[in-house]
Design a protein around this motif. Structure first.
Motif, PDB file in Angstrom:
ATOM      1  N   SER A 763       0.835  -1.200   0.000  1.00 43.90           N
ATOM      2  CA  SER A 763       0.000   0.000   0.000  1.00 43.90           C
ATOM      3  C   SER A 763       0.875   1.258   0.000  1.00 43.90           C
ATOM      4  CB  SER A 763      -1.030  -0.080   1.128  1.00 43.90           C
ATOM      5  OG  SER A 763      -0.870   0.943   2.032  1.00 43.90           O
ATOM      6  N   ALA A 764       2.031   1.205   0.674  1.00 44.85           N
ATOM      7  CA  ALA A 764       2.945   2.356   0.639  1.00 44.85           C
ATOM      8  C   ALA A 764       3.516   2.551  -0.772  1.00 44.85           C
ATOM      9  CB  ALA A 764       4.077   2.151   1.648  1.00 44.85           C
ATOM     10  N   ILE A 765       3.866   1.445  -1.421  1.00 39.14           N
ATOM     11  CA  ILE A 765       4.414   1.539  -2.784  1.00 39.14           C
ATOM     12  C   ILE A 765       3.350   2.123  -3.720  1.00 39.14           C
ATOM     13  CG2 ILE A 765       5.203   0.197  -4.779  1.00 39.14           C
ATOM     14  CD1 ILE A 765       6.454  -1.798  -2.749  1.00 39.14           C
ATOM     15  N   ASN A 766       2.128   1.621  -3.605  1.00 48.47           N
ATOM     16  CA  ASN A 766       1.060   2.101  -4.489  1.00 48.47           C
ATOM     17  C   ASN A 766       0.792   3.590  -4.289  1.00 48.47           C
ATOM     18  OD1 ASN A 766       0.840  -0.473  -5.444  1.00 48.47           O
ATOM     19  ND2 ASN A 766      -1.026  -0.984  -4.319  1.00 48.47           N
ATOM     20  N   ARG A 767       0.767   4.005  -3.033  1.00 51.22           N
ATOM     21  CA  ARG A 767       0.522   5.420  -2.756  1.00 51.22           C
ATOM     22  C   ARG A 767       1.662   6.274  -3.325  1.00 51.22           C
ATOM     23  NH1 ARG A 767       1.684   9.649  -0.648  1.00 51.22           N
ATOM     24  NH2 ARG A 767       3.675   8.756   0.020  1.00 51.22           N
ATOM     25  N   TRP A 768       2.875   5.827  -3.068  1.00 52.95           N
ATOM     26  CA  TRP A 768       4.039   6.577  -3.542  1.00 52.95           C
ATOM     27  C   TRP A 768       4.045   6.657  -5.080  1.00 52.95           C
ATOM     28  CZ3 TRP A 768       7.936   4.326  -6.544  1.00 52.95           C
ATOM     29  CH2 TRP A 768       9.018   5.174  -6.833  1.00 52.95           C
ATOM     30  N   ILE A 769       3.802   5.530  -5.724  1.00 50.64           N
ATOM     31  CA  ILE A 769       3.920   5.482  -7.175  1.00 50.64           C
ATOM     32  C   ILE A 769       2.851   6.362  -7.833  1.00 50.64           C
ATOM     33  CG2 ILE A 769       2.452   3.597  -8.071  1.00 50.64           C
ATOM     34  CD1 ILE A 769       5.006   2.295  -9.148  1.00 50.64           C
ATOM     35  N   ASN A 770       1.659   6.375  -7.250  1.00 52.39           N
ATOM     36  CA  ASN A 770       0.575   7.169  -7.838  1.00 52.39           C
ATOM     37  C   ASN A 770       0.682   8.643  -7.485  1.00 52.39           C
ATOM     38  OD1 ASN A 770      -1.168   5.275  -9.311  1.00 52.39           O
ATOM     39  ND2 ASN A 770      -1.388   4.292  -7.315  1.00 52.39           N
ATOM     40  N   THR A 771       0.908   8.929  -6.219  1.00 55.44           N
ATOM     41  CA  THR A 771       0.872  10.319  -5.765  1.00 55.44           C
ATOM     42  C   THR A 771       2.227  11.004  -5.920  1.00 55.44           C
ATOM     43  OG1 THR A 771      -0.751   9.597  -4.164  1.00 55.44           O
ATOM     44  CG2 THR A 771       0.192  11.788  -3.836  1.00 55.44           C
ATOM     45  N   ASP A 772       3.245  10.449  -5.300  1.00 57.34           N
ATOM     46  CA  ASP A 772       4.543  11.126  -5.267  1.00 57.34           C
ATOM     47  C   ASP A 772       5.247  11.046  -6.617  1.00 57.34           C
ATOM     48  OD1 ASP A 772       3.877  11.390  -2.667  1.00 57.34           O
ATOM     49  OD2 ASP A 772       5.388  10.007  -1.878  1.00 57.34           O
ATOM     50  N   PHE A 773       5.293   9.834  -7.159  1.00 56.53           N
ATOM     51  CA  PHE A 773       6.080   9.683  -8.381  1.00 56.53           C
ATOM     52  C   PHE A 773       5.312  10.181  -9.613  1.00 56.53           C
ATOM     53  CE2 PHE A 773       7.572   7.192 -12.060  1.00 56.53           C
ATOM     54  CZ  PHE A 773       8.842   7.753 -12.144  1.00 56.53           C
ATOM     55  N   SER A 774       4.195   9.502  -9.933  1.00 57.29           N
ATOM     56  CA  SER A 774       3.467   9.888 -11.150  1.00 57.29           C
ATOM     57  C   SER A 774       2.815  11.251 -11.008  1.00 57.29           C
ATOM     58  CB  SER A 774       2.359   8.885 -11.446  1.00 57.29           C
ATOM     59  OG  SER A 774       2.905   7.681 -11.802  1.00 57.29           O
ATOM     60  N   GLY A 775       2.127  11.445  -9.890  1.00 58.81           N
ATOM     61  CA  GLY A 775       1.316  12.651  -9.722  1.00 58.81           C
ATOM     62  C   GLY A 775       2.155  13.904  -9.567  1.00 58.81           C
ATOM     63  N   LEU A 776       3.322  13.774  -8.965  1.00 60.76           N
ATOM     64  CA  LEU A 776       4.104  14.972  -8.654  1.00 60.76           C
ATOM     65  C   LEU A 776       5.385  15.053  -9.490  1.00 60.76           C
ATOM     66  CD1 LEU A 776       3.548  17.160  -6.502  1.00 60.76           C
ATOM     67  CD2 LEU A 776       5.250  16.025  -5.070  1.00 60.76           C
ATOM     68  N   TYR A 777       6.250  14.067  -9.292  1.00 59.81           N
ATOM     69  CA  TYR A 777       7.577  14.176  -9.889  1.00 59.81           C
ATOM     70  C   TYR A 777       7.548  14.092 -11.413  1.00 59.81           C
ATOM     71  CZ  TYR A 777      12.588  13.671 -10.597  1.00 59.81           C
ATOM     72  OH  TYR A 777      13.874  13.859 -11.018  1.00 59.81           O
ATOM     73  N   VAL A 778       6.896  13.067 -11.936  1.00 62.31           N
ATOM     74  CA  VAL A 778       6.881  12.904 -13.389  1.00 62.31           C
ATOM     75  C   VAL A 778       6.260  14.132 -14.050  1.00 62.31           C
ATOM     76  CG1 VAL A 778       5.969  11.548 -15.310  1.00 62.31           C
ATOM     77  CG2 VAL A 778       6.908  10.389 -13.311  1.00 62.31           C
TER      78      VAL A 778
END
Ligand SMILES: [Zn+2]
Length: 1029
Positions: A763-778
């Motif tokens: 669940s931490a990976i999913n949150r990070w990948i969607n919010t932090d990585f895709s949603g913000l950084y990318v």
């Protein structure tokens, strides 16, 4: 758009550095076998070869039963084990996991009989049954093994063990021998659960309780012979209540309680009745008669002082039977007097043990293996009951006989919970037979003590296992079946006396070693080889026969620790790091493993303090459908592992468009075994696990997201080489934010893996990948990554960050989706492949401390709050159909004139804010609510920007408030990067607004091709044109 313009757009896009990778958008079924081979078998061999023998981890397999096709419960179990092993591998350990199978026992024997169309309970050659059962089990093992392997489970498949292997059987027999040597194995007539339908004794673990079982309950009276009541003219009868009238012929005593009050009450219909005072209403209601005429009142102890006794109802010649005290008599159930038949009740047997030992009463069980009365039930006329089934006709006849002699007060149907045979689903009785037992009571305390050194996960397992051990005194280990390891006992033909000593067993073991265990059945009855020379010194071969009982399969699997290095003969403590099974194994395999291990250690005394065979005990729940129901074929709610792997039941949305390309109802791409694995990892396995449409859909879409992410990372790194890595301090603020978030998710995931809370990791990976990585950084880096010059340092810094992200993502996902990680390596850019270690061979290393940047951590909440406000203002414009891409907006941020506002200004001034917002221009200023209206007014008077504007408050983490203003951009859009060009001037300098946006210079009017470009793009394109001539 004109044709020329379209042409121009097309040619601009060819100058962009879009991610490019050979990594497929969907997994391909034809590659799956290759990746499984590499990420399971090859990886297992690699680590056995390369990793140090000083740092090991052993997971001992709880053997699945070699019967039937694999279901979702198998998947939960085996994949959990694999994830545990792979997390240990990631910690640098050398992992040992040798799969095993439980092969003996009744279900396989029944399947073999069925296959040959032999009748259950018929008289078959034991050897033929064994041969058929072995073939059945062997085929099942092969089928299950290929299923387990197809899930990417890593282990020593070639070296697997089976409880029917000769080597296993020899080790098991040697454990049995040690127990016999210690005097822990004995034979005794004792009530055991007996299944008439399978004609065998059953262990507790083989019972299933059915709540709506219907019995005939009855009130029966026994005429007292000796009693303390002065009633010469009329008899006094003790009234008992029973739900098993068929056990009355075996009655041996009646139990009362010393501290209960008893009364003798006169019934018009049934004479003087003795019962507990508290049960008068109960009996009155049942016999439909007011019982008010109390003749006597006496305490239980007063009653017992008179040494009362009564006459047997079925054996007129027998001596009179006693009343005695037993704690199990209740003041609120039955009549307060309990009928006891030690041949048909465990409690009765235990309570009456002193009288049994004193030979005052006997363990009578006049019932045969098929559950029919024998002639002994009515000694003076055996024919009355002989041959009748105790659970049907026999019970009725007993009631009729009781009625005839006026001993029956009433009988009626009674619904209650009752044990059933878990395999045949038929009711079980309790019946005393001569069985072999292991004495648990003398190893129980040490067994319980050994649990002190065990880590239980979840922690509740300790109480559960302890209580199962505590409540067990004897373990019935003999079964009257052909398919099993023989109880190595010889019997004297003349008196059925058993011979079972360490010496006799040792001799038998040596014969098994030489001839194989089947010879026990196949050798001639008078083959002298099985009888030790020592026995034959004083007896003849013809005096003995070999026993036909086999061992309880829990004894087989319970001794599987003998497969572990150090199990026999030496000792290591503990033998395995982890045992992992379903919670039902507390009373099954966990218990039998501890008991056999502790008993063996006690007998051999290899260790001063005996230890459990495992260091940690991990238990999981069961799999249920979305309504919380157990899956079963009859319910039609079964989801097979293959359906999750192939996505047949629940195609993820992303795959739906493939429908129609293949055959009807099939999909050209299947999510693969990683989907099944991800479902396991996403579940909180300590509870019962739900498998449903929604759950599987979420798993499929999460897996698809990982794939898309990896494809993007590999594509963005196609021209990257780890030698190009830039030092942390040269990275942009946005990169540093990404690394901080990576640092944080890595911490959470690492701890979650250590605590075996895999679902928390996922669940931490999913949150990070969607919010932090895709949603913000990318979102923030796309512009630089695609549009900057390929040599630019900004882009190199981004690639440095993306490389770190790829590496850490591979590490985080490796235990769960190894195929995907294997595939990511297959398609890794050459530069990375040339210098890096394979991701599945890496060990976890802590993230660099510098990633945990305090300055970044301080400003990040402000940036995120600001981002949220801007996004929501943009959403208003979007709803009004005034803008599409966020680049079609200019943003002004206002901070309150207080300390927190000043902090916000600092945060906004960094480069990350502008990148994060992905807007064409950004201005920041100090000011409160009043400044918003001022600014709105000011801005609305300026022609070039007047068309629209939206604002939104920014909620800072400390509670103070700022404002985000979003407005229509000035000037025109760059045809290459789609940014709107600002004029390079702060348009409201008088309000002390600083411009943190792009400063641009007007494009050269004479260059028609580059005139629609911003300065950055123009430079990149001109450079490219120069390079290509
Ligand atoms: Zn541009």
């Amino acid at each position: 758009m004109t044709t020329a313009a379209k042409q121009a757009v097309k040619s601009w896009s060819s100058t962009l550095l879009l991610p490019k990778s050979s990594f497929p958008a969907r997994p391909s079924a034809k590659d799956t076998a290759r990746y499984i081979q590499r990420c399971a078998d090859d990886l297992y061999s690699w680590q056995r070869r390369e990793r140090s023998a000083d740092n090991t981890f052993t997971l001992h397999d709880g053997p699945p039963y070699a019967n039937g096709t694999l279901h979702i419960g198998h998947a939960l179990n085996k994949i959990l084990k694999d994830i545990v092993c792979r997390t240990q591998l990631a910690q640098g350990k050398r992992v040992s996991y040798v799969p095993g199978w439980d092969c003996h026992g009744l279900p396989i024997e029944l399947k073999a009989l069925e296959r040959h169309d032999w009748k259950k309970g018929g008289d078959h050659d034991a050897l033929a049954v064994r041969k058929a059962a072995r073939a059945f089990a062997e085929a099942a093992v092969q089928e299950q093994m290929s299923g387990f392997k197809s899930w990417g489970v890593m282990g020593d498949w070639a070296g697997h063990w089976k409880t029917m292997d000769k080597d296993f059987e020899l080790r098991q027999l040697s454990v049995f021998k040690e127990l016999a040597r210690k005097g822990l194995i004995y034979r005794r007539l004792k009530p055991v659960y007996w299944s008439p339908s399978s004609e065998t004794a059953l262990a507790e673990a083989e019972l299933e309780y059915k709540d709506d079982h219907v019995s005939t309950a009855a009130l029966v009276k026994f005429p007292l012979v000796r009693h303390p009541f002065s009633h010469d003219e009329q008899l006094v009868s003790a009234v008992i209540w029973t739900t098993t009238p068929w056990t009355i012929p075996a009655n041996q005593a009646i139990a009362v309680r010393k501290d209960l009050e008893y009364v003798v009450v006169r019934s018009k219909a049934h004479g003087n009745l003795l019962l507990a005072q508290s049960r008068l209403d109960f009996v009155s209601a049942l016999i439909n008669e007011e019982l008010q005429d109390v003749q006597h009142t006496i305490s239980g102890s007063g009653l017992l002082d008179a040494q009362p006794n009564y006459r047997s109802l079925f054996n007129i010649h027998d001596s009179d039977r006693p009343l005695f005290h037993a704690d199990f008599v209740k003041s609120d159930a039955g009549t307060g007097l309990v009928h006891c038949a030690p041949g048909h009740g465990m409690d009765d047997y235990h309570a009456l043990w002193p009288l049994i030992q004193a030979k005052e009463i006997s363990i009578l069980a006049p019932v045969d293996s098929k559950g029919c009365f024998t002639g002994d039930a009515v000694p003076n006329d055996g024919s009355l009951l002989e041959g009748q089934k105790v659970l049907s006709d026999g019970n009725k006849t007993v009631l009729n006989l009781l009625k005839e002699q006026q001993s029956l007060l009433v009988s009626y149907n009674y619904v209650h919970s009752s044990p059933y045979d878990w395999r045949t689903k038929e009711p079980v009785i309790v019946r005393a037979t001569a069985q072999w037992f292991a004495d648990v009571s003398s190893v129980r305390n040490e067994a319980i003590a050994s649990l002190e050194d065990v880590d239980f996960f979840p922690a509740g397992g300790k109480v559960r296992l302890t209580s199962f051990l505590q409540n067990r005194s004897e373990w019935c280990i003999s079964r009257q079946r052909a398919w099993g390891v023989p109880i190595p006992a010889l019997y004297r033909v003349d008196n059925e006396e058993a011979v079972l000593t360490a010496e006799s067993i040792d001799h038998i073991i040596s014969v098994v070693e030489e001839r194989g265990v089947d010879a026990w059945w196949s050798d001639a009855a008078n083959d002298p080889s099985w009888i030790s020379p020592q026995i034959l010194q004083h007896a003849r071969v013809e005096d003995f026969r070999r026993g036909t009982d086999t061992m309880d399969v829990w004894f087989d699997s319970g001794t599987s620790w003998t497969q572990l290095p150090g199990g026999i003969p030496s000792n290591r403590r503990p033998l395995a790091d982890v045992y992992l099974e379903g919670t039902d194994q507390h009373r099954g395999w966990f218990q039998s493993s501890v008991l056999t291990r502790i008993a063996y250690q006690q007998s051999t005394r290899n260790l001063v303090v005996p230890t459990a065979p495992f260091g940690s005990l991990i238990t999981h729940g069961f799999t249920l459908d979305e309504k919380g129901k157990k899956m079963s074929k009859s319910e039609g709610n079964v989801i097979a592992p293959d359906e999750i792997i192939h996505g047949a039941a629940y195609p993820p949305d992303s795959l739906k468009k493939d429908r129609g390309k293949g055959k009807a109802g099939s999909f050209t791409a299947s999510p693969g075994p990683d989907a099944l694995r991800l479902w396991v990892a996403s579940s909180d396995f300590t509870k019962d696990v739900i498998v449903s449409d929604t759950v599987i859909k979420n798993v499929h879409s999460a897996l698809h997201k990982y794939r898309v992410t990896i494809k993007l990372l590999l594509g963005a790194l196609k021209d990257f080489n780890p030698t190009d890595l830039m030092p942390y301090h040269e990275l942009s603020q946005m990169d540093q934010i990404a690394l901080l978030q990576l640092f944080q998710v890595k911490q959470v995931v690492r701890v979650a893996y250590e605590e075996k809370e895999f679902y928390k990791a996922i669940s931490a990976i999913n949150r990070w990948i969607n919010t932090d990585f895709s949603g913000l950084y990318v979102e923030a880096i796309k512009d630089s990554l695609y549009c900057d010059d390929f040599r630019s340092r900004t882009r190199r810094a981004i690639q440095t960050t993306l490389y770190r992200i790829l590496t850490e993502l591979q590490a985080m996902l490796a235990p769960v989706t190894p195929l995907l990680i294997e595939e990511s390596w297959e398609h890794a850019p050459e530069g990375i492949k040339a210098s890096d270690v394979h991701p599945l061979h890496r060990s976890w290393t802590p993230a660099p401390k510098e990633w945990n940047n305090v300055d970044i951590d301080t400003i990040l909440p402000v940036l995120l709050a600001t981002n949220t406000a801007v996004k929501s203002a943009q959403e208003k414009a979007r709803s009004a159909k005034l803008m599409g891409s966020s680049l079609e907006s200019f943003v002004t941020l206002l901070a309150p004139n207080n300390p927190s506002g000043k902090q916000a200004l600092v945060a906004w001034q960094g480069s990350a804010m502008r990148q994060m917002l992905v807007v064409s221009d950004l201005c920041i200023a100090l000011g409160g609510d009043e400044r918003v209206s001022e600014l709105e007014h000011e801005l609305s008077t300026r022609e070039e920007i007047q068309t629209w504007m939206y604002n939104e408050p920014i909620e800072f983490p400390d509670g103070s408030k700022g404002w985000a203003l979003v407005q229509k951009p000035k000037s025109s859009k760059c045809a290459r990067c789609w940014r709107y060009r600002a004029d390079g001037q702060a348009y409201n300098e008088d309000l002390k607004v600083s411009n943190a946006g792009i400063t641009d210079t007007p494009v050269a009017a004479n260059d028609t091709k580059t005139e629609q470009l911003c300065a950055r793009c123009r430079a990149v394109v001109l450079d490219l044109q120069k390079a290509t001539g």
